[in-house]
Motif scaffolding. Structure first.
Motif, mmCIF file in Angstrom:
data_model
loop_
_atom_site.group_PDB
_atom_site.id
_atom_site.type_symbol
_atom_site.label_atom_id
_atom_site.label_comp_id
_atom_site.label_asym_id
_atom_site.label_seq_id
_atom_site.Cartn_x
_atom_site.Cartn_y
_atom_site.Cartn_z
ATOM 1 N N ASN A 182 0.858 -1.184 0.000
ATOM 2 C CA ASN A 182 0.000 0.000 0.000
ATOM 3 C C ASN A 182 0.896 1.236 0.000
ATOM 4 O O ASN A 182 1.558 1.531 0.997
ATOM 5 N N LEU A 183 0.931 1.955 -1.105
ATOM 6 C CA LEU A 183 1.840 3.095 -1.247
ATOM 7 C C LEU A 183 1.389 4.329 -0.469
ATOM 8 O O LEU A 183 2.053 5.370 -0.519
ATOM 9 N N LEU A 184 0.280 4.226 0.253
ATOM 10 C CA LEU A 184 -0.175 5.338 1.089
ATOM 11 C C LEU A 184 -0.038 5.017 2.579
ATOM 12 O O LEU A 184 -0.478 5.792 3.416
ATOM 13 N N GLU A 185 0.595 3.884 2.888
ATOM 14 C CA GLU A 185 0.808 3.522 4.292
ATOM 15 C C GLU A 185 1.899 4.391 4.895
ATOM 16 O O GLU A 185 2.986 4.544 4.334
ATOM 17 N N VAL A 186 1.597 4.977 6.054
ATOM 18 C CA VAL A 186 2.562 5.842 6.741
ATOM 19 C C VAL A 186 2.779 5.325 8.154
ATOM 20 O O VAL A 186 1.988 4.516 8.661
ATOM 21 N N PRO A 187 3.850 5.746 8.839
ATOM 22 C CA PRO A 187 4.072 5.312 10.215
ATOM 23 C C PRO A 187 2.880 5.647 11.105
ATOM 24 O O PRO A 187 2.319 6.751 10.995
#
Length: 449
Positions: A182-187
């Motif tokens: 998922n290229l929108l996953e953030v910490p």
């Protein structure tokens, strides 16, 4: 105003559009991206590509300002020349010019040690002391720059192909992994994708685009500079953006962002996992070429800036001399070799290099505002590439924001050194008391073809 015979030999106009575009691309691409991607992933997670996209937009605004200024005033000295033209304040011009020059020289000194240390990891140089290798590297770079702009451009093309090739290898071996995360996953601690997170990521990745401004300093060696220089900047920034976005997507697709953030050599780790059959020495060689190219281009930039400032009587006139046969500023090249050697021998100057990079944001702000000032003067001749006023205005605002963000957050060493460096430049100005003769009209008399 003097004629050609009185002025002496001038720089040779041999650089064409493809060469200048590769010059700009080579200035931006470098070994920095190999480590930067890990730090950015730690801030942005899988959305690291967004950081590069935002920082590209921010950098492009200043890039367009430089492109417009280059089409108006294609002169060596770049930022120093337009600062003097816009504000007419010799001290400010001196500060801008020496700040940019210091950024180049500290970079060359740092990179000479990086290259030497990388070479010792190869069997051919195993056991060789770092210091002689670093000194030999500096002499080689100075010799290439002295030899001529044509030879320097060919070396740059070779190095740029190698460093871009290294990044393309990473992209190629990692391409089968695309679509797996998922290229929108953030910490989780970031609170999701928002303005604050994007700003933090952009602050980190903005510096990967620094280098486009170096093209301005070779303007007097470019064929048809009013048209060539703007297009070269735009093409270089577009190519760098595509490569950076692809590298960012590839990196987080192959290696989880948590592991990428802690890897000592993030992109080498990506290549190792995606293609373990690639020998590790390949990336050592690519690193040598990438760092060498950055050092070469910074040396060219610094020598042309010294030449341009000497032409404005802000530095000793001897630095403005051009070798009759080689058509290069040989005195400036020799003097800078002595300075950069002393910097290299002084030891670790990483914090000083960080301070000069920080000050580049202030320079970008000043140059953007300079374009606004010059656009409003009816007597100024327009260039072949004009931009609306909101471009330099937005560029100045963004660079000032990034400067303040870095100045008041993070460690204090780089800002403190930046202030100290500026104070040192002011003292040097007061001691040298340059004549500050307004030689802009004489500079304008140089032939463009």
């Amino acid at each position: 105003m003097t004629d050609q015979s009185q002025r002496g030999p001038t720089l040779a106009r041999t650089v064409n559009l493809p060469q200048l575009a590769l010059y700009g691309l080579g200035s931006m691409l470098g070994a920095g991206i190999y480590g930067l991607i890990g730090k950015a992933a730690g801030e942005m997670g899988n959305a690291v590509w967004l950081a590069f996209l935002v920082s590209m937009v921010a950098a492009l605004l200043t890039g367009l300002s430089y492109a417009s200024l280059g089409s108006r005033y294609p002169r060596a000295g770049g930022a120093a020349y337009v600062t003097q033209r816009a504000y007419g304040l010799p001290l400010l011009t001196y500060l801008v010019g020496l700040t940019v020059m210091a950024s180049g020289l500290t970079s060359v000194a740092t990179q000479s040690r990086v290259v030497a240390e990388a070479l010792t990891r190869l069997p051919l140089f195993d056991g060789t002391p770092v210091l002689p290798l670093a000194l030999g590297f500096l002499l080689l770079i100075a010799g290439i720059v002295y030899r001529g702009i044509r030879e320097s451009m060919w070396v740059n093309i070779l190095c740029t192909v190698m460093e871009a090739g290294g990044l393309l290898i990473v992209i190629a071996v990692g391409l089968p992994y695309w679509g797996g995360v998922n290229l929108l996953e953030v910490p989780p601690a970031s609170g999701g994708i928002g303005p604050t997170l994007l700003l933090q990521g952009a602050v980190l990745t903005f510096f990967s685009f620094i280098g486009f401004e170096d093209t301005y300093n070779v303007a007097e060696e470019v064929k048809d500079p009013q048209r060539t220089l703007p297009w070269a900047i735009i093409i270089a920034m577009a190519c760098a953006t595509v490569i950076y976005l692809a590298v960012a997507v590839t990196a987080v697709s192959v290696v989880p962002w948590q592991e990428l953030a802690t890897a000592s050599a993030p992109l080498v780790e990506v290549a190792h996992r995606a293609a373990p059959w690639i020998p590790g020495a390949v990336f050592v060689v690519i690193t040598v070429f990438a760092v060498s190219n950055t050092a070469l281009l910074n040396y060219i930039m610094a020598s042309r800036l010294a030449y341009g400032m000497a032409r404005l009587d802000l530095l000793p006139r001897a630095l403005g001399r051009v070798h009759a046969r080689r058509r290069t500023p040989h005195v400036a090249i020799a003097v800078l070799l002595a300075i950069v050697t002393a910097l290299m021998l002084s030891g670790d100057i990483a914090q000083l290099a960080s301070a000069t990079v920080l000050l580049l944001l202030a320079v970008f702000t000043i140059v953007n505002v300079a374009l606004l000032v010059l656009q409003r003067r009816t007597a100024e001749v327009k260039g072949a590439f004009e931009v609306p006023s909101f471009v330099p205005a937005a560029g100045a605002a963004i660079c000032a924001l990034l400067f303040c963000n870095r100045l008041f957050t993070g460690d204090w060493q780089a800002p403190a050194l930046a202030i100290g460096l500026l104070a040192g430049i002011v003292v040097l100005y007061l001691v040298m008391r340059p004549k500050c003769v307004d030689k802009l009209d004489e500079a304008e008399s140089l032939p463009l073809e």
